[in-house]
Design an enzyme around this catalytic site. Structure first.
Site, mmCIF file in Angstrom:
data_model
loop_
_atom_site.group_PDB
_atom_site.id
_atom_site.type_symbol
_atom_site.label_atom_id
_atom_site.label_comp_id
_atom_site.label_asym_id
_atom_site.label_seq_id
_atom_site.Cartn_x
_atom_site.Cartn_y
_atom_site.Cartn_z
ATOM 1 N N GLU C 64 35.438 50.698 42.347
ATOM 2 C CA GLU C 64 35.285 51.527 43.545
ATOM 3 C C GLU C 64 35.065 52.997 43.219
ATOM 4 O O GLU C 64 34.250 53.670 43.855
ATOM 5 C CB GLU C 64 36.502 51.374 44.473
ATOM 6 C CG GLU C 64 36.554 50.039 45.209
ATOM 7 C CD GLU C 64 37.074 48.885 44.357
ATOM 8 O OE1 GLU C 64 37.516 49.133 43.215
ATOM 9 O OE2 GLU C 64 37.046 47.745 44.837
ATOM 10 N N HIS C 133 45.522 45.200 52.773
ATOM 11 C CA HIS C 133 44.186 44.903 53.305
ATOM 12 C C HIS C 133 44.091 45.211 54.795
ATOM 13 O O HIS C 133 43.243 44.642 55.478
ATOM 14 C CB HIS C 133 43.842 43.420 53.109
ATOM 15 C CG HIS C 133 43.429 43.045 51.719
ATOM 16 N ND1 HIS C 133 44.300 43.019 50.672
ATOM 17 C CD2 HIS C 133 42.221 42.674 51.210
ATOM 18 C CE1 HIS C 133 43.657 42.632 49.570
ATOM 19 N NE2 HIS C 133 42.406 42.430 49.869
HETATM 20 C C1 LIG Z 1 40.359 47.066 44.334
HETATM 21 C C2 LIG Z 1 39.825 45.851 44.984
HETATM 22 N N1 LIG Z 1 38.513 45.706 45.105
HETATM 23 C C3 LIG Z 1 38.002 44.611 45.712
HETATM 24 C C4 LIG Z 1 38.825 43.627 46.202
HETATM 25 C C5 LIG Z 1 38.269 42.419 46.929
HETATM 26 N N2 LIG Z 1 38.366 41.283 46.046
HETATM 27 C C6 LIG Z 1 39.437 40.468 46.068
HETATM 28 S S1 LIG Z 1 39.395 39.334 44.864
HETATM 29 C C7 LIG Z 1 37.905 39.889 44.322
HETATM 30 C C8 LIG Z 1 37.264 39.246 43.157
HETATM 31 C C9 LIG Z 1 38.114 39.396 41.947
HETATM 32 O O1 LIG Z 1 37.489 38.817 40.865
HETATM 33 P P1 LIG Z 1 38.324 38.424 39.576
HETATM 34 O O2 LIG Z 1 39.071 39.624 39.094
HETATM 35 O O3 LIG Z 1 37.374 37.801 38.630
HETATM 36 O O4 LIG Z 1 39.397 37.378 40.078
HETATM 37 P P2 LIG Z 1 39.131 35.930 40.693
HETATM 38 O O5 LIG Z 1 39.023 36.087 42.168
HETATM 39 O O6 LIG Z 1 37.909 35.378 40.084
HETATM 40 O O7 LIG Z 1 40.350 35.140 40.338
HETATM 41 C C10 LIG Z 1 37.472 40.949 45.079
HETATM 42 C C11 LIG Z 1 36.204 41.677 44.883
HETATM 43 C C12 LIG Z 1 40.208 43.840 46.064
HETATM 44 N N3 LIG Z 1 41.095 42.961 46.555
HETATM 45 N N4 LIG Z 1 40.680 44.931 45.430
#
Ligand SMILES: Cc1ncc(C[n+]2csc(CCOP(=O)(O)OP(=O)(O)O)c2C)c(N)n1
Ligand SMILES: Cc1ncc(C[n+]2csc(CCOP(=O)(O)OP(=O)(O)O)c2C)c(N)n1
Ligand SMILES: [Mg+2]
Ligand SMILES: [Mg+2]
Lengths: 332, 343, 332, 343
Positions: C64, C133
């Site tokens: 971000e 959130h």
């Molecule tokens: C700081 C932040 N940015 C974006 C999100 C929205 N978000 C939640 S899970 C996710 C994907 C995360 O990917 P990863 O770290 O690979 O974990 P996975 O979901 O694959 O277990 C996103 C973009 C968030 N919760 N927090």
């Protein structure tokens, strides 16, 4: 008591509080950028590293988000970190950890943890450091439930409130105006606390209440002297604590004086004065008001570099005098 | 998957994978139980969600159970973890009670968070889980803080931070790993690389092919393991945890794995193919693989495995009943837990 | 006009605005997490990637701070990025770039640059996504000179204000309440703008002014219907723009009705309502007030997960009705 | 430093360092002029500060001139840079006028920022400098944004981001380098490693010995150069800029250098020894080294070098006079430039 007359500067008072806390409790650690041998950008930690060593007075890399997060994690698991942001402006990098984690963790976990972290934010303008080193962002944190947010205005309070903060089980954010660091005042020796959440009446008066924060308390007191010479008797309330806010003291004062002027350095719009004004306008003091509630806050601009512009961007004594006079004399 | 009728004796234990050399049978069965418990817990949570018993959203880790369980195997109850939005598995692997987890998902006072946290903040501090986190990467610096406490107060504890492949592009990852390394803290960074951060593949989001390739930038060991192979995960964890406990500093483990389900409840699955999903489900399911090994090495046959499954099923059912029967918080208690009560 | 009756949802209206902007100006790019094939966490970008390709509809890594910074740098040098935060809560990671860079760059450089970046912040509670959130942090950005901060409440305004934002040479921050995304309303076809900085009177009345923001506008209108049945005639002002704020419209309304109720979802203390209240209390409307100014804002807690608690944490229609009734009937 | 009485002819140019092979004499003298201009500008700014003509604080880059000038040599006026709190050198190297820089430091309307920015925000957008930055690491993502614009609008421009060793531990560094690499943007990351972030040595702050060691984590070339050797810096910059212009993506250059002065005006210099400082000043001064090379390769003798010095001195003096004579902004204009005037 003879100890009462000892004078320390605001920064010495903070340093003494930290030394007492470090001495008393091995869980206390200081963290921040250049707080070790450098002594801190404003020399607030000074030589503490010599007394307590680099394991207790920890220089962090230039990593505000990570550093704040480490402090939060350490607090949750048993340390009592006091984290210094080198300038409060850099807290913009760490709002995630402050607001999403520190402030909410206890709530989100249904009370299973506490987060006894203390964060210190050197804030404010007047040093010629321009827009990115001069902000007053305390209103942001005051808007966040789960945090306690304080702004001590005197060396006495700086020490006592910091010691209260260290003892507090919840995250306490301390905004310290950089221009106060060199200001001297009486500071008792040894351990004492000044409670978080209580305002202080610095001057009592009958014609007008000025609620001021941080350095503005001193400007308001100076203005009050001028106004006294004109026969206007001002009550000056030092807010001290933004969250929780001591509404009772302010309401009682306004009920007495019937007039309210809020003076603060942060940007006027959505700043501390907005809350004080709104709190009074919905309180029982509303019916006792004889005049509109006036706010003197920072200009709606970033802080400029040029020193004359910089001064013009925040309330100064003549402006406070003028606003108070107009309020009492009924000039709109 | 069928186990041989009679399990062969594990004659030469030195040829066996790490897990089987290192842990006694009951711990191996315990690991199986936890993997099933995670799987069944999430399936049941999904069903409850569909039936309207749970609101909000949730992120299921079905397919990633070996990573959660394998990493936690060498940990004591006192060791601490920070978890992620996809955190049910970590919570169970660390020892939480599924009844209180369901209660939390149902928003009840008996839930781990008194109904205030839900899936995205599930935690059990009593078993060392400092909590799931709604902020991607948010838990990484917190784990470093836990490790700092361990080092300063000489508690002997190790901290483990779980995070996803997507999280590795957050500044928090960078700052936290650097500090942990500079200060030689007892922390293990576990990247569960399931190939995607939501819809964005690691290839499209991350400049290097493996997250572990970044360990060198923090002068720490970086290992890549098959995250669906319980033994491989446990071995990597064992080594990293021992290293941390010896005071030699942090490590980064990358578990290559896959989530069977969509990212969350709102995923249209447009960014990956059905073939890819089917392949992982059919051929690389971590539970099936572990069960095959248990059979192969003569540790548990079909009947014993079935017994574990049945016990898990009963535990889940009881958990749901407990959750249903528990009281919801009163709205008057809205402001509880904002601050710690002071004396 | 027949086009006037076409109904779109709030998210469709935003998507249409973005499509128009992308079509009209090759400098416009969309940036954000999962806004491409996924279509955005709230399906606001939808299938735009199919029309405009991945170079115009750019999925960013989960970064971000860096992502916002790239958008700022791109804006300064000639692009017109529209940056989506997946949830406004994640903007806590990017406050540095928003507040220290985007908001101040033009000022710090003495006018040598403009920063025409648009940032979109899906905000608010009601989705069961709990404390990290569900925040409403618009007051923070409203406190920052150099930014423009808006909160459209209808599909019509969402489209028109976004198009105004894209045309604006300065950084514009748009807070979109997640529960509004599915709300339908009339949306003209083609290009039109709704000016930034103007409030809208959604219902005119004589007994009480309710100034509401975002989703609270709809709750206030619902409350107004109930109150009308009781003979209380409410004027509902949709604030729309936090910075700049349309004080004139609010002052005029309060001068007419003599009473003010502020309704907003963000935490009450130091929230939008504090500014509205304080602005009125220092305006010429002050003398025309027949009752204290009341604020209904979010509770002083993080947003809880449990759905009943979650509802209790922000203003709801019955609470608005009760507060309005008490104000008009003079109950304290 | 004394130059030989008659400069030897550069007989075999293929044996000369890059700089001398690549740039004609007048550009080499131009580079010398800019290095002196930076040095003398900062000395004069320091004097003005002492005499109360400048307030606030400032960060001097004395000792780092070869890095600023060498990096900017291959850049066109249209290429863009983002700079740091220690940004005077970058500004001059990119082509700014010292008169308007002094005017800015004196807080005057004729300054590059109309007196609103001061030292920490010095900029000259007309020569491609998007500005110094008070936030460590703050300019890095902005440079990536500039590179994105260049790529999308096909302007052929390259962006360069200067930052310090301390900045490499900021999350912004990590996120920006990763995105630049994933998107193959025309940007060059230049770390001016002067050994310290304020008081904290790279050793105490950074897990790896060289910042360039981190380039691998972003799959981009990382080169280390002697930042006090103008030719070495120019060569590295040339290669990285050409690579960027060819569309092959970003690079990281680490210039090892040293600041002669304290961090800012408030530094007690407790964290480094006088010996260390003296050694760098006496033996590795970039200007002295460059002058020696110019003599050695027969490009400029003592007299020509002295002429450059004198011209610089005159330019600085004139700049200060201009600044002094310029008007200060009226307080009534406080709110100018907060927003762009709209039609
Ligand atoms: C700081 C932040 N940015 C974006 C999100 C929205 N978000 C939640 S899970 C996710 C994907 C995360 O990917 P990863 O770290 O690979 O974990 P996975 O979901 O694959 O277990 C996103 C973009 C968030 N919760 N927090
Ligand atoms: C985000 C942020 N954190 C801290 C500071 C305070 N600060 C200014 S310069 C500096 C040191 C920077 O070190 P480095 O990046 O190595 O640059 P150098 O000063 O050595 O040129 C620090 C800590 C800042 N300006 N911004
Ligand atoms: Mg993933
Ligand atoms: Mg440095």
């Amino acid at each position: 008591m003879s100890t009462e007359v000892r004078e320390l500067s605001y920064s010495q008072a903070i340093q003494e509080a930290m030394a007492i806390a470090l001495e008393a409790d091995e869980r206390v650690v200081l963290m921040g950028e250049d707080i070790g041998v450098y002594g801190g950008a404003f020399q607030v930690t000074g030589d503490l590293i010599e007394r307590f060593g680099p394991e207790r007075v920890m220089d962090t890399p230039i990593s505000e988000l990570g550093g704040a997060g480490v402090a939060v994690g350490a607090a949750v698991t048993g340390l009592r970190p006091i984290f210094e942001f080198q300038f409060s402006d850099f807290a913009t990098l760490a709002m995630e950890q402050i607001v999403n984690q520190a402030a909410k963790m206890r709530y989100m976990l249904g009370g299973a943890v506490s987060v006894p972290v203390v964060m210190r934010f050197p804030a404010g303008s007047g040093t010629g450091a321009a827009a990115q080193h001069s902000q007053s962002l305390e209103a942001w944190l005051g808007h966040v439930p789960g945090l306690k947010v304080i702004q001590p205005a005197t060396p006495h309070d700086a020490k006592g409130m910091l010691l209260a903060a260290v003892a507090d089980p919840d995250p306490v954010m301390i905004f310290e105006h950089k221009l106060l660091y060199k200001m001297k005042g009486p500071v008792p020796e040894g351990h004492y606390t000044v409670p978080i959440g209580k305002a202080a009446i610095r001057r009592s008066g009958t014609d007008l209440t000025i609620v001021a924060t941080s350095i503005m308390v001193h400007k308001a007191l100076e203005a009050a002297e001028t106004l006294a010479a004109e026969g206007i008797d001002v009550e000056v309330v030092d807010l001290r604590s933004i969250r929780p806010m001591d509404s009772a003291t302010i309401i009682a004062s306004v009920i007495k004086t019937h007039r309210l002027l809020c003076v603060y350095e942060g940007v006027k719009t959505l700043g501390i004065g907005a809350e004080i004004s709104a709190m009074i306008a919905e309180s029982e003091a509303f019916d006792r008001l004889d005049a509109p509630i006036v706010r003197l806050g920072g200009a709606e601009t970033p802080i400029p570099y040029n020193p004359e512009l910089e001064k013009a961007a925040v309330p100064q004594v003549p402006g406070i005098v003028a606003a108070a006079r107009d309020l009492v004399r009924g000039v709109r | 998957m069928t186990a041989p009728a009679t399990a062969p004796a594990a004659t030469d234990s030195t040829n066996l994978p790490f897990l089987y050399r290192h842990y006694p049978r009951e711990e191996l069965l315990g690991a199986l139980r936890r993997m099933h418990l995670i799987r069944r817990f999430e399936e049941a949570a999904e069903e409850s969600y569909m039936r309207g018993l749970i609101h909000g959203t949730m992120h299921l880790s079905i397919g990633q159970e070996a990573s959660a369980v394998g990493i936690c195997l060498p940990l004591t109850r006192e060791d601490q973890i920070t978890s992620t939005h996809r955190g049910h598995g970590h919570c169970i692997a660390k020892g939480a009670d599924v009844s209180r987890m369901f209660a939390e998902f149902f928003g009840k006072t008996t839930g781990y968070c008194g109904g205030r946290g839900g899936s995205m903040h599930i935690a059990d501090v009593s078993t060392g889980n400092l909590g799931a986190n709604g902020i991607v990467g948010g838990g990484i610096p917190i784990a470093v803080g836990a490790a700092l406490t361990a080092k300063r107060l000489r508690t002997g504890k190790v901290a483990v931070s779980f995070f996803g492949d997507g999280a590795n592009n957050e500044g928090a990852f960078h700052e936290a790993l650097n500090m942990a390394s500079v200060w030689k803290l007892p922390v293990v960074f576990v990247c569960e690389n399931n190939g995607y951060g939501m819809s964005t593949s690691t290839e499209r989001s991350t400049a290097v092919p493996n997250i572990a390739d970044r360990a060198a930038a923090y002068a720490m060991p970086g290992v890549i393991v098959d995250g669906n192979d319980l033994s491989a995960v446990a071995q990597a964890s064992h080594e990293a945890v021992e290293r941390a406990r010896r005071g030699e500093g942090p490590s980064l483990i990358e578990c290559k794995t896959y989530r069977h389900r969509g990212h969350s409840k709102s995923d249209r699955n447009r960014y990956r193919t059905k073939d890819e999903i089917d392949d992982w489900m059919a051929n690389r399911d971590p539970i099936a693989r572990y069960e095959a090994q248990l059979s192969e090495f003569g540790i548990a046959g079909a009947a014993e495995i079935e017994a574990v499954r049945l016990a898990v099923r009963a535990e889940i059912d009881a958990g749901i009943e407990f959750a249903k029967a528990s009281p919801a918080p009163a709205t008057a208690d809205l402001a509880d837990y904002v601050y710690t009560e002071q004396q």
